[in-house]
Scaffold this motif. Sequence first.
Motif, short mmCIF file in Angstrom:
data_model
loop_
_atom_site.label_atom_id
_atom_site.label_comp_id
_atom_site.label_asym_id
_atom_site.label_seq_id
_atom_site.Cartn_x
_atom_site.Cartn_y
_atom_site.Cartn_z
N GLN A 1 10.06 -22.95 -88.35
CA GLN A 1 10.97 -22.39 -89.34
C GLN A 1 11.66 -21.16 -88.77
N VAL A 2 12.43 -21.35 -87.70
CA VAL A 2 13.13 -20.25 -87.07
C VAL A 2 14.25 -19.78 -87.98
N GLN A 3 14.24 -18.49 -88.27
CA GLN A 3 15.25 -17.90 -89.14
C GLN A 3 16.18 -16.94 -88.42
N LEU A 4 15.76 -16.46 -87.24
CA LEU A 4 16.58 -15.59 -86.40
C LEU A 4 16.49 -16.09 -84.97
N ALA B 1 21.05 -18.52 -93.43
CA ALA B 1 21.88 -18.03 -94.52
C ALA B 1 21.05 -17.39 -95.62
N SER B 2 19.80 -17.82 -95.77
CA SER B 2 18.95 -17.31 -96.83
C SER B 2 18.55 -15.86 -96.64
N ILE B 3 18.57 -15.37 -95.40
CA ILE B 3 18.15 -13.99 -95.16
C ILE B 3 19.27 -13.12 -94.62
N PHE B 4 20.34 -13.71 -94.12
CA PHE B 4 21.44 -12.91 -93.60
C PHE B 4 22.03 -12.08 -94.74
N GLY B 5 22.09 -10.79 -94.54
CA GLY B 5 22.61 -9.90 -95.56
C GLY B 5 21.63 -9.54 -96.65
N ALA B 6 20.40 -10.04 -96.56
CA ALA B 6 19.40 -9.76 -97.59
C ALA B 6 18.83 -8.36 -97.49
N GLY B 7 19.02 -7.72 -96.36
CA GLY B 7 18.49 -6.38 -96.17
C GLY B 7 19.14 -5.71 -94.97
N ARG B 8 18.49 -4.69 -94.47
CA ARG B 8 18.98 -4.00 -93.29
C ARG B 8 18.79 -4.87 -92.06
N MET B 9 19.83 -5.01 -91.27
CA MET B 9 19.77 -5.79 -90.06
C MET B 9 19.86 -4.87 -88.86
N GLY B 10 19.20 -5.25 -87.77
CA GLY B 10 19.22 -4.39 -86.61
C GLY B 10 18.70 -5.04 -85.35
N TRP B 11 18.74 -4.26 -84.30
CA TRP B 11 18.22 -4.65 -83.00
C TRP B 11 17.14 -3.68 -82.57
N TYR B 12 16.06 -4.23 -82.04
CA TYR B 12 14.98 -3.46 -81.44
C TYR B 12 14.80 -3.92 -80.01
N ARG B 13 14.10 -3.13 -79.23
CA ARG B 13 13.79 -3.54 -77.86
C ARG B 13 12.41 -3.06 -77.47
N GLN B 14 11.82 -3.77 -76.52
CA GLN B 14 10.50 -3.42 -76.02
C GLN B 14 10.46 -3.63 -74.51
N ALA B 15 10.24 -2.56 -73.78
CA ALA B 15 10.09 -2.62 -72.33
C ALA B 15 8.63 -2.82 -71.98
N PRO B 16 8.34 -3.34 -70.78
CA PRO B 16 6.95 -3.55 -70.38
C PRO B 16 6.13 -2.27 -70.47
N GLY B 17 4.98 -2.35 -71.12
CA GLY B 17 4.09 -1.21 -71.24
C GLY B 17 4.53 -0.15 -72.23
N LYS B 18 5.57 -0.42 -73.00
CA LYS B 18 6.08 0.56 -73.95
C LYS B 18 6.09 -0.02 -75.36
N GLN B 19 6.18 0.87 -76.35
CA GLN B 19 6.25 0.46 -77.74
C GLN B 19 7.65 -0.06 -78.07
N ARG B 20 7.70 -0.93 -79.06
CA ARG B 20 8.97 -1.42 -79.55
C ARG B 20 9.74 -0.27 -80.19
N GLU B 21 11.02 -0.16 -79.91
CA GLU B 21 11.83 0.92 -80.44
C GLU B 21 13.12 0.40 -81.06
N LEU B 22 13.59 1.13 -82.04
CA LEU B 22 14.84 0.78 -82.71
C LEU B 22 16.02 1.11 -81.81
N LYS C 1 29.83 -16.39 -90.11
CA LYS C 1 29.00 -17.13 -89.17
C LYS C 1 27.53 -16.78 -89.27
N ASN C 2 27.18 -15.89 -90.19
CA ASN C 2 25.79 -15.43 -90.33
C ASN C 2 25.23 -14.98 -88.99
N ASN D 1 16.33 -8.24 -85.97
CA ASN D 1 15.47 -7.91 -87.09
C ASN D 1 16.23 -7.85 -88.41
N VAL D 2 15.60 -8.37 -89.46
CA VAL D 2 16.08 -8.18 -90.82
C VAL D 2 14.94 -7.61 -91.63
#
Length: 121
Positions: A1-4, A26-47, A75-76, A96-97
């Motif tokens: 059930q891939v949504q993103l 379509a069910s979740i696009f626009g339902a909340g705050r959307m964004g991008w995060y990233r995670q480098a090797p050995g580091k925490q995920r960051e906004l 195009k969602n 991320n949503v």
Amino acid sequence: QVQLQESGGGLVQPGGSLRLSCAASASIFGAGRMGWYRQAPGKQRELVATTASAGNTNYADSVKGRFTISRDNAKNTLYLQMNSLKPDDTAVYYCNVRVWDVVYRAPYDYWGQGTQVTVSS
């Protein structure tokens, strides 16, 4: 059930550009705050960047002026245009949503599988 579903990552030299895409259900696009995060090797995920339906955007200080977040409602799809890339930008980038769950009174995050971005000469 891939949504993103992210795409557009790859290998690029310092100073180069990449455009990431996130196709959302379509069910979740626009339902909340959307964004991008990233995670480098050995580091925490960051906004990296966020956007809301009203059009307001926020960026991490490390990418401000270089990255641009945008959306295509028809195009969602969520985008991240990355310019003037640096080696420190190397990471797995996640779409991320974030919605508010009124039952549990807490935010709930939808995540994509991630796309690898490598900046190296």
